[in-house]
Design a protein around this motif. Structure first.
Motif, PDB file in Angstrom:
ATOM      1  N   VAL A 195       0.788  -1.213  -0.030  1.00 15.16           N
ATOM      2  CA  VAL A 195      -0.177   0.093   0.034  1.00 15.16           C
ATOM      3  C   VAL A 195       0.915   1.037   0.088  1.00 15.16           C
ATOM      4  CG1 VAL A 195      -1.849   1.424   1.241  1.00 15.16           C
ATOM      5  CG2 VAL A 195      -1.885  -1.064   1.186  1.00 15.16           C
ATOM      6  N   PHE A 196       0.641   2.265  -0.787  1.00 13.36           N
ATOM      7  CA  PHE A 196       1.089   3.694  -0.817  1.00 13.36           C
ATOM      8  C   PHE A 196      -0.091   4.349  -0.414  1.00 13.36           C
ATOM      9  CE2 PHE A 196       3.096   7.469  -3.431  1.00 13.36           C
ATOM     10  CZ  PHE A 196       3.809   7.604  -2.483  1.00 13.36           C
ATOM     11  N   LEU A 197       0.263   5.153   0.432  1.00 17.75           N
ATOM     12  CA  LEU A 197      -0.898   5.983   1.188  1.00 17.75           C
ATOM     13  C   LEU A 197      -0.436   7.436   1.335  1.00 17.75           C
ATOM     14  CD1 LEU A 197      -3.447   6.367   3.026  1.00 17.75           C
ATOM     15  CD2 LEU A 197      -2.040   6.009   5.042  1.00 17.75           C
ATOM     16  N   VAL A 198      -1.266   8.287   0.477  1.00 14.96           N
ATOM     17  CA  VAL A 198      -0.923   9.632   0.414  1.00 14.96           C
ATOM     18  C   VAL A 198      -2.118  10.324   1.518  1.00 14.96           C
ATOM     19  CG1 VAL A 198      -1.470  11.950  -0.669  1.00 14.96           C
ATOM     20  CG2 VAL A 198       0.026  10.197  -1.855  1.00 14.96           C
ATOM     21  N   GLU A 199      -1.651  11.015   2.439  1.00 17.25           N
ATOM     22  CA  GLU A 199      -2.612  11.455   3.578  1.00 17.25           C
ATOM     23  C   GLU A 199      -2.307  12.579   4.178  1.00 17.25           C
ATOM     24  OE1 GLU A 199      -5.550  11.748   5.591  1.00 17.25           O
ATOM     25  OE2 GLU A 199      -5.818   9.431   4.687  1.00 17.25           O
ATOM     26  N   GLN A 200      -3.008  13.523   4.735  1.00 17.00           N
ATOM     27  CA  GLN A 200      -2.957  14.593   5.287  1.00 17.00           C
ATOM     28  C   GLN A 200      -2.893  14.499   6.989  1.00 17.00           C
ATOM     29  OE1 GLN A 200      -5.338  17.845   2.660  1.00 17.00           O
ATOM     30  NE2 GLN A 200      -3.974  19.049   4.307  1.00 17.00           N
ATOM     31  N   ASN A 201      -3.634  13.491   7.155  1.00 13.46           N
ATOM     32  CA  ASN A 201      -3.685  12.980   8.646  1.00 13.46           C
ATOM     33  C   ASN A 201      -2.576  12.347   9.143  1.00 13.46           C
ATOM     34  OD1 ASN A 201      -4.245  11.876  11.139  1.00 13.46           O
ATOM     35  ND2 ASN A 201      -6.440  12.117  10.663  1.00 13.46           N
ATOM     36  N   ALA A 202      -1.395  12.988   9.413  1.00  9.65           N
ATOM     37  CA  ALA A 202      -0.212  12.558   9.402  1.00  9.65           C
ATOM     38  C   ALA A 202      -0.270  11.631  10.801  1.00  9.65           C
ATOM     39  CB  ALA A 202       1.058  13.448   9.911  1.00  9.65           C
ATOM     40  N   TYR A 203      -0.607  11.687  11.704  1.00 11.82           N
ATOM     41  CA  TYR A 203      -0.720  10.898  12.716  1.00 11.82           C
ATOM     42  C   TYR A 203      -1.405   9.440  12.414  1.00 11.82           C
ATOM     43  CZ  TYR A 203      -1.891   8.467  17.182  1.00 11.82           C
ATOM     44  OH  TYR A 203      -2.215   7.391  18.040  1.00 11.82           O
ATOM     45  N   HIS A 204      -2.453   9.324  11.709  1.00  9.50           N
ATOM     46  CA  HIS A 204      -2.828   8.002  11.375  1.00  9.50           C
ATOM     47  C   HIS A 204      -2.184   7.437  10.354  1.00  9.50           C
ATOM     48  CE1 HIS A 204      -6.708   7.685  13.551  1.00  9.50           C
ATOM     49  NE2 HIS A 204      -7.055   8.780  13.296  1.00  9.50           N
ATOM     50  N   ALA A 205      -1.630   8.170   9.229  1.00 12.39           N
ATOM     51  CA  ALA A 205      -0.960   7.656   8.325  1.00 12.39           C
ATOM     52  C   ALA A 205       0.420   7.019   8.602  1.00 12.39           C
ATOM     53  CB  ALA A 205      -0.486   8.782   7.378  1.00 12.39           C
ATOM     54  N   SER A 221      11.587  15.777   1.695  1.00 11.52           N
ATOM     55  CA  SER A 221      12.549  16.343   2.833  1.00 11.52           C
ATOM     56  C   SER A 221      12.867  15.563   3.781  1.00 11.52           C
ATOM     57  CB  SER A 221      11.794  17.536   3.527  1.00 11.52           C
ATOM     58  OG  SER A 221      10.650  17.190   4.064  1.00 11.52           O
ATOM     59  N   ILE A 222      12.110  14.660   4.235  1.00  8.09           N
ATOM     60  CA  ILE A 222      12.549  13.570   5.322  1.00  8.09           C
ATOM     61  C   ILE A 222      12.234  12.240   5.168  1.00  8.09           C
ATOM     62  CG2 ILE A 222      12.590  13.151   7.830  1.00  8.09           C
ATOM     63  CD1 ILE A 222      11.624  16.144   8.132  1.00  8.09           C
ATOM     64  N   THR A 223      12.850  11.305   5.456  1.00  5.92           N
ATOM     65  CA  THR A 223      12.085   9.982   5.280  1.00  5.92           C
ATOM     66  C   THR A 223      12.518   9.063   6.664  1.00  5.92           C
ATOM     67  OG1 THR A 223      12.107   7.960   3.975  1.00  5.92           O
ATOM     68  CG2 THR A 223      14.337   8.926   4.078  1.00  5.92           C
ATOM     69  N   GLY A 224      11.773   7.854   6.975  1.00  7.70           N
ATOM     70  CA  GLY A 224      12.246   7.151   8.233  1.00  7.70           C
ATOM     71  C   GLY A 224      11.065   6.300   8.373  1.00  7.70           C
ATOM     72  N   THR A 225      11.119   5.166   9.286  1.00 11.05           N
ATOM     73  CA  THR A 225      10.435   4.496   9.584  1.00 11.05           C
ATOM     74  C   THR A 225       8.955   5.305  10.216  1.00 11.05           C
ATOM     75  OG1 THR A 225      10.796   4.150  11.951  1.00 11.05           O
ATOM     76  CG2 THR A 225      11.764   2.648  10.442  1.00 11.05           C
ATOM     77  N   GLY A 226       7.656   4.614  10.106  1.00 11.34           N
ATOM     78  CA  GLY A 226       6.741   5.230  10.765  1.00 11.34           C
ATOM     79  C   GLY A 226       6.785   5.674  12.089  1.00 11.34           C
ATOM     80  N   LYS A 227       7.319   4.674  13.111  1.00  9.98           N
ATOM     81  CA  LYS A 227       7.762   5.196  14.240  1.00  9.98           C
ATOM     82  C   LYS A 227       8.607   6.136  14.577  1.00  9.98           C
ATOM     83  CE  LYS A 227       6.502   0.666  16.304  1.00  9.98           C
ATOM     84  NZ  LYS A 227       7.191  -0.350  17.217  1.00  9.98           N
ATOM     85  N   GLU A 228       9.634   6.270  13.787  1.00 13.45           N
ATOM     86  CA  GLU A 228      10.506   7.320  13.876  1.00 13.45           C
ATOM     87  C   GLU A 228      10.220   8.699  13.413  1.00 13.45           C
ATOM     88  OE1 GLU A 228      14.721   4.637  12.514  1.00 13.45           O
ATOM     89  OE2 GLU A 228      13.334   5.983  10.843  1.00 13.45           O
ATOM     90  N   LEU A 229       9.321   8.888  12.446  1.00 16.31           N
ATOM     91  CA  LEU A 229       8.603  10.070  11.961  1.00 16.31           C
ATOM     92  C   LEU A 229       7.706  10.432  13.103  1.00 16.31           C
ATOM     93  CD1 LEU A 229       8.458   9.595   8.133  1.00 16.31           C
ATOM     94  CD2 LEU A 229      10.090  10.800   9.334  1.00 16.31           C
ATOM     95  N   LEU A 230       6.936   9.609  13.630  1.00 14.45           N
ATOM     96  CA  LEU A 230       6.089   9.943  14.691  1.00 14.45           C
ATOM     97  C   LEU A 230       6.636  10.583  15.859  1.00 14.45           C
ATOM     98  CD1 LEU A 230       3.287   6.965  14.968  1.00 14.45           C
ATOM     99  CD2 LEU A 230       2.752   9.571  14.660  1.00 14.45           C
ATOM    100  N   ALA A 231       7.997  10.069  16.169  1.00 20.78           N
ATOM    101  CA  ALA A 231       8.615  10.531  17.239  1.00 20.78           C
ATOM    102  C   ALA A 231       9.423  11.712  17.113  1.00 20.78           C
ATOM    103  CB  ALA A 231       9.494   9.302  17.879  1.00 20.78           C
ATOM    104  N   ILE A 235       8.542  16.606  12.880  1.00 25.97           N
ATOM    105  CA  ILE A 235       7.322  16.324  12.311  1.00 25.97           C
ATOM    106  C   ILE A 235       6.151  16.585  13.400  1.00 25.97           C
ATOM    107  CG2 ILE A 235       6.101  14.138  11.656  1.00 25.97           C
ATOM    108  CD1 ILE A 235       8.393  15.060   9.753  1.00 25.97           C
ATOM    109  N   GLN A 236       6.218  16.382  14.558  1.00 23.08           N
ATOM    110  CA  GLN A 236       5.390  16.593  15.596  1.00 23.08           C
ATOM    111  C   GLN A 236       4.892  18.167  15.633  1.00 23.08           C
ATOM    112  OE1 GLN A 236       6.573  15.220  19.743  1.00 23.08           O
ATOM    113  NE2 GLN A 236       6.327  13.018  18.812  1.00 23.08           N
ATOM    114  N   ALA A 237       5.776  18.975  15.604  1.00 31.15           N
ATOM    115  CA  ALA A 237       5.518  20.387  15.670  1.00 31.15           C
ATOM    116  C   ALA A 237       4.947  20.836  14.152  1.00 31.15           C
ATOM    117  CB  ALA A 237       6.903  21.346  15.617  1.00 31.15           C
ATOM    118  N   ALA A 238       5.367  20.451  13.079  1.00 27.78           N
ATOM    119  CA  ALA A 238       4.737  20.795  11.918  1.00 27.78           C
ATOM    120  C   ALA A 238       3.400  20.006  11.328  1.00 27.78           C
ATOM    121  CB  ALA A 238       5.858  20.446  10.395  1.00 27.78           C
ATOM    122  N   TYR A 239       3.260  18.713  11.803  1.00 25.11           N
ATOM    123  CA  TYR A 239       2.128  18.141  11.152  1.00 25.11           C
ATOM    124  C   TYR A 239       1.214  17.453  12.500  1.00 25.11           C
ATOM    125  CZ  TYR A 239       4.911  18.334   7.069  1.00 25.11           C
ATOM    126  OH  TYR A 239       5.711  18.967   6.014  1.00 25.11           O
TER     127      TYR A 239
END
Length: 245
Positions: A195-205, A221-231, A235-239
């Motif tokens: 699955v490739f998911l394009v989504e504005q709801n960053a938390y759920h995505a 601009s940034i890439t990483g695992t889902g957990k890395e980006l959530l933490a 990312i937290q400040a922007a999305y």
């Protein structure tokens, strides 16, 4: 042809896409491996949906390449790309409003062949029980959440190897959003669907994704695992500030 484990199912390489004079994608690179859920997040207008449409061949990339299962599909017409095992649930759902739920699902199945139609229909009704209750109802009379379920189910009726989801949570109530994201997770875990998911709801995505990419102004601009980006504080400040959890 099976894709070796080390090779991406989908590889986007140096892709530049234009709308007229507007330079929408500026050298985008992404990889999606077999069996992954990969999320692309970013602000409205960042170029996320443009990337999704470029993968599907409309618009076509002006520079760079889109490689699917080892084949360059950059210049392949959209209808032929869909027959290769890619299905899209587009932004805005785009179901057929005058057709019934069942007829919409028939249209999805017709992209490949109708051999497994009845069994696939039951799979969709199990995945989204609401659609079974509405199977004789016209698509245009469904609620927003039901239309989104129908758009995803219609894409799945072609038995894709790669499912592209563009903004599936847009405008939906949190309960419906959770139901849809749970269904995507179930499909990935039970069937290995990529699955490739394009989504504005960053938390759920990002919570759903194995890996994620962040797009800003047409660039990754940034890439990483889902957990890395959530933490990530950035990312937290922007999305994620005030986001729907």
């Amino acid at each position: 042809m099976a894709v070796p484990a080390s090779e991406p199912v989908l590889a986007v390489r140096g892709v530049h896409t234009y709308y007229g004079a507007i330079h929408a994608l500026k050298g985008v690179d992404i990889d999606i491996m077999d069996g992954e859920i990969v999320s692309l997040i970013g602000a409205n207008g960042a170029g996320k949906s443009t990337l999704m449409m470029t993968i599907c061949g409309n618009p076509q990339a002006r520079h760079g390449n889109v490689i699917y299962r080892g084949e360059d599909i950059t210049r392949v017409p959209t209808h032929e790309i869909m027959r290769k095992g890619i299905a899209q649930s587009p932004e805005g759902r785009r179901i057929f409003p005058r057709m019934t739920v069942r007829e919409n699902l028939q249209m999805g199945a017709g992209i490949t062949d109708m051999t497994h139609f009845e069994s696939d229909l039951e799979r969709m009704y199990t995945l989204f029980p609401r659609l079974k209750d509405r199977q004789g109802q016209r698509g245009g009379t469904l609620s927003g959440g039901e239309q989104q379920m129908l758009a995803i189910a219609r894409a799945l009726m072609s038995r894709p190897k790669l499912l592209l989801l563009d903004e599936p949570s847009l405008g939906l109530a949190p309960l419906i959003v959770r139901q849809i994201f749970n269904a995507i997770r179930d499909l990935n875990q039970s069937e290995g669907l990529t699955v490739f998911l394009v989504e504005q709801n960053a938390y759920h995505a990002l919570k759903l994704a194995h890996r994620g990419y962040v797009m800003v102004n047409g660039k990754i601009s940034i890439t990483g695992t889902g957990k890395e980006l959530l933490a990530s504080p950035e990312i937290q400040a922007a999305y994620l500030e005030g986001g729907a959890h």
